[in-house]
Design a protein around this motif. Structure first.
Motif, PDB file in Angstrom:
ATOM      1  N   ARG A  82      13.109 -13.006-125.754  1.00  0.00           N
ATOM      2  CA  ARG A  82      13.891 -11.826-126.138  1.00  0.00           C
ATOM      3  C   ARG A  82      14.530 -11.142-124.935  1.00  0.00           C
ATOM      4  O   ARG A  82      15.361 -10.242-125.094  1.00  0.00           O
ATOM      5  CB  ARG A  82      12.997 -10.820-126.874  1.00  0.00           C
ATOM      6  N   ALA A  83      14.126 -11.539-123.727  1.00  0.00           N
ATOM      7  CA  ALA A  83      14.664 -10.871-122.533  1.00  0.00           C
ATOM      8  C   ALA A  83      16.051 -11.402-122.173  1.00  0.00           C
ATOM      9  O   ALA A  83      16.785 -10.773-121.436  1.00  0.00           O
ATOM     10  CB  ALA A  83      13.712 -11.055-121.365  1.00  0.00           C
ATOM     11  N   LEU A  84      16.405 -12.571-122.706  1.00  0.00           N
ATOM     12  CA  LEU A  84      17.683 -13.184-122.345  1.00  0.00           C
ATOM     13  C   LEU A  84      18.838 -12.590-123.154  1.00  0.00           C
ATOM     14  O   LEU A  84      18.665 -12.179-124.294  1.00  0.00           O
ATOM     15  CB  LEU A  84      17.626 -14.691-122.593  1.00  0.00           C
TER      16      LEU A  84
ATOM     17  N   VAL B 166      17.689 -16.594-132.673  1.00  0.00           N
ATOM     18  CA  VAL B 166      17.050 -16.169-133.908  1.00  0.00           C
ATOM     19  C   VAL B 166      17.678 -14.822-134.243  1.00  0.00           C
ATOM     20  O   VAL B 166      17.718 -13.924-133.403  1.00  0.00           O
ATOM     21  CB  VAL B 166      15.528 -16.037-133.737  1.00  0.00           C
TER      22      VAL B 166
ATOM     23  N   VAL C 114      18.249 -11.600-137.247  1.00  0.00           N
ATOM     24  CA  VAL C 114      17.702 -10.974-138.441  1.00  0.00           C
ATOM     25  C   VAL C 114      18.808 -10.924-139.475  1.00  0.00           C
ATOM     26  O   VAL C 114      19.822 -10.265-139.285  1.00  0.00           O
ATOM     27  CB  VAL C 114      17.201  -9.541-138.136  1.00  0.00           C
TER      28      VAL C 114
ATOM     29  N   ALA D 217      15.165 -11.552-142.975  1.00  0.00           N
ATOM     30  CA  ALA D 217      14.466 -12.773-142.566  1.00  0.00           C
ATOM     31  C   ALA D 217      14.875 -13.148-141.148  1.00  0.00           C
ATOM     32  O   ALA D 217      15.950 -12.767-140.682  1.00  0.00           O
ATOM     33  CB  ALA D 217      14.801 -13.905-143.523  1.00  0.00           C
ATOM     34  N   LEU D 218      14.000 -13.898-140.465  1.00  0.00           N
ATOM     35  CA  LEU D 218      14.347 -14.422-139.155  1.00  0.00           C
ATOM     36  C   LEU D 218      15.003 -15.781-139.370  1.00  0.00           C
ATOM     37  O   LEU D 218      14.401 -16.682-139.955  1.00  0.00           O
ATOM     38  CB  LEU D 218      13.088 -14.561-138.291  1.00  0.00           C
ATOM     39  N   VAL D 219      16.266 -15.924-138.943  1.00  0.00           N
ATOM     40  CA  VAL D 219      17.038 -17.131-139.204  1.00  0.00           C
ATOM     41  C   VAL D 219      17.570 -17.688-137.879  1.00  0.00           C
ATOM     42  O   VAL D 219      18.042 -16.940-137.032  1.00  0.00           O
ATOM     43  CB  VAL D 219      18.226 -16.830-140.154  1.00  0.00           C
ATOM     44  N   ILE D 220      17.458 -19.032-137.731  1.00  0.00           N
ATOM     45  CA  ILE D 220      17.968 -19.669-136.516  1.00  0.00           C
ATOM     46  C   ILE D 220      19.434 -20.000-136.730  1.00  0.00           C
ATOM     47  O   ILE D 220      19.784 -20.685-137.700  1.00  0.00           O
ATOM     48  CB  ILE D 220      17.202 -20.979-136.223  1.00  0.00           C
TER      49      ILE D 220
ATOM     50  N   TRP E 112      17.609 -11.333-132.604  1.00  0.00           N
ATOM     51  CA  TRP E 112      16.168 -11.082-132.438  1.00  0.00           C
ATOM     52  C   TRP E 112      15.710 -11.655-131.099  1.00  0.00           C
ATOM     53  O   TRP E 112      14.898 -11.058-130.416  1.00  0.00           O
ATOM     54  CB  TRP E 112      15.412 -11.722-133.607  1.00  0.00           C
TER      55      TRP E 112
END
Lengths: 453, 133
Positions: free
Chosen positions: B72-74, B83, B85, B89-92, B123
């Motif tokens: 998440r830092a990138l 990923v 939201v 839902a979390l979606v790729i 995300w």
């Protein structure tokens, strides 16, 4: 009473500034990171045993739900407003808390972890603009890295930093960060005038009531209180709060990370317990949990106390029974702790009583590297050390409870209710959050294995 | 993040480690093994593991049941797989398709077959996928 503490404000230059980073509705925010469906809807998190509210979202606050309320009192409100209820998932909260602390240390290594969701830091006062950018950057970074929104307050003392963080949380216009030290005297007074005395750190409900009864209702009034008069009532601690409100720092940053002096593991039972065997299992479980923490701290315990709460006919009152033993040698072995705890329990147990809670406390702690050896104990000590290491290793890698002493039982009727707990998203391989790779129609085209069928 | 130490067999540990320490001094624990975390995780406090569900990213080598490493830092760039939201839902998704969809306007539109009500949010950025052969 003196009119104001104006003349006592310290010189601004060169003084350290205290920063408080406070997570917003921490437990609910943690749940939202991995289940975004919870975003924007009313959510509450329940305590151990699903008994009362320990965190609620701003949306739930609007229905009058407060932290500390017992669930049975607000069942109707929860149902009619479709408020989402979750059991506490402390494993998850601890992990995210650890991540937040780690993330904040990049900005400033001088950190005091005040609680699971509050961190104090000190920054040397330099150019206002620089610091302002820094704390906004801090807030943005924590939110991006971990996903938890925080409020940041900054001032000359810890007490004022805490009030500032509260102000930053309430006032949308602050953008979540508020620097009281950069305010004009007028603005400072306006902020303090809006804070009621019970909300001041270190005042609490009891003094709050007393102060209100004497006509002192705001932080601004408390700052100007007659100090001698207040000291008679509230002592040095109370006086310290007044000084801190005036901008005179009395509470330094506690960087001390020395190991705990005492370790307690206790729980309320999911159902009342009367059976000795069941009670033994509970006490053995707490002893093993305490042992795990003891080894984590690299400490040894000499004294072990078992306490049980007994349910009486009056709902409001509770009675206790406790028993303490001194071990022959300081230890960190589960087997020693369990044996001692169960012996204590056997001595206080009465078959005609109903038990509602029990716990184990380890005290008289010493450093594990300064272990005394029993000249009669030969190689036993070494063997037990190895056993403890293996148990901790297995439980760390495969999840707590993978391997345990038979004495801790398998029936666990007494275990707390946590019916609505979310998965251990960050600590169990079997419970990782799910990332979807889009729709099923697309799936079939792209996946040759499924076409074969 | 926990260290992935590769320990010696438990029963023999004390005997073996005494032999090794005799040969190599006390540094064996830092020099004698590789830690996959060092290789795969740049920002431990911002990195999360996610389980993949579905095969629509088969062509990007992300397959059903893989373990996804998400940082998440990138900050995502146009080549990133992220990923997001989407509708709770979390979606790729490829970051490009997310930016494309944002340009077309926030709500009520489609992203790779997903009907969306709210604006999608990043995300985290996918850095690795762990796939069992």
């Amino acid at each position: 009473m003196t009119v104001d503490g104006l003349g006592q404000l310290p010189m601004k230059e060169g003084h350290p500034l205290f920063v408080l980073v406070d997570c917003n509705n921490f437990f609910v925010s943690c749940e939202r990171v991995f289940d975004p469906r919870l975003e924007g809807i009313p959510v509450v998190v329940l305590s151990n045993n699903d008994a009362c509210i320990i965190s609620r979202s701003n949306e739930a606050k609007k229905f009058g739900i407060k932290v500390g309320m017992p669930v049975y009192q607000i069942r109707d409100v929860i149902k009619s407003n479709r408020i989402c209820m979750l059991s506490a998932n402390f494993t998850l909260y601890r992990d995210l808390s650890r991540r937040i602390i780690h993330c904040l240390r990049q900005f400033c290594p001088a950190i005091e972890v005040y609680s699971v969701d509050e961190v104090f830091m000190t920054l040397q006062e330099t150019d206002n603009g620089v610091i302002n950018t820094l704390i906004r950057n801090m807030r943005q970074t924590v939110y991006q890295w971990v996903g938890v929104p925080v409020s940041i307050g900054m001032a000359e003392t810890k007490t004022l930093a805490k009030l500032s963080a509260e102000y930053a949380k309430k006032e949308m216009s602050t953008g979540g960060c508020f620097d009281l030290s950069a305010c004009s005297q007028q603005d400072r007074d306006r902020v303090l005038a809006n804070i009621t005395v019970d909300d001041i750190w270190g005042i609490g409900r009891q003094y709050g009531k007393w102060l209100t009864a004497h006509g002192i209702t705001t932080a601004l009034q408390l700052r100007a209180i007659d100090q001698d008069w207040f000291a008679k009532k509230a002592g040095v601690t109370g006086l310290r709060t007044v000084k801190e409100l005036q901008g005179i720092s009395c509470l330094p940053l506690k960087l001390d990370t020395s190991p705990r002096k005492m370790i307690t593991c206790s729980r309320s039972f999911g159902k009342p317990v009367t059976d000795l065997q069941e009670l033994k299992e509970a006490v053995a479980t707490f002893a093993a949990q305490a042992g795990r923490e003891l080894r984590h701290d690299r400490s040894l315990a000499r004294r072990i106390t078992v306490h049980c709460s007994i349910r009486t006919k009056l709902v409001t009152s509770e009675s206790f029974s406790t028993k303490t033993v001194l071990l022959s040698l300081p230890t960190d072995h589960d087997s020693d702790l369990i044996r001692a705890a169960v012996t204590c329990l056997e001595q206080i147990y009465q078959s005609n009583l109903v038990y509602s809670k029990s716990g184990v406390t380890l005290s008289n702690l010493s450093r594990a590297d300064a272990r005394q050896t029993d000249i009669f104990a030969n190689n036993e000590q070494d063997r037990l050390d190895k056993l403890s290491r293996v148990i901790d290793h297995l439980n760390t890698h495969w999840g707590y409870g993978t391997i345990k002493y038979a004495a801790t039982g398998t029936r666990s009727n007494w275990r707390s209710r946590a019916a609505l707990r979310s998965p251990n998203y960050t600590t169990h391989w079997q419970e990782l959050p799910v990332a979807h790779a889009a729709s099923s129609s697309v799936d079939r085209v792209l996946d040759p294995r499924r076409n074969d069928k | 993040m926990a260290k992935t130490n590769m320990n010696l067999p438990l029963g023999k540990q004390s005997d073996l480690s005494s032999v090794i320490s005799f040969q190599a001094g006390t540094e064996w624990s830092s020099e004698m093994h590789l830690d996959l975390n060092d290789h795969l995780v740049t920002h431990p406090s911002a990195t999360f593991f996610l389980r993949v569900n579905g095969n629509s990213l088969y062509h990007s080598a992300i397959r059903d049941n893989d373990i996804l490493i998400v940082d998440r830092a990138l900050t995502p760039n146009l080549n990133s797989t992220i990923v997001a939201v989407i509708d709770g839902a979390l979606v790729i998704v490829p970051y490009q398709s997310l930016t494309r969809c944002k340009q077309q306007g926030g709500s009520g539109n489609q992203l790779d077959g997903h009907l969306m009500n709210a604006e999608p949010a990043v995300w985290g950025v996918v850095t690795y996928t762990i796939h069992k052969i």
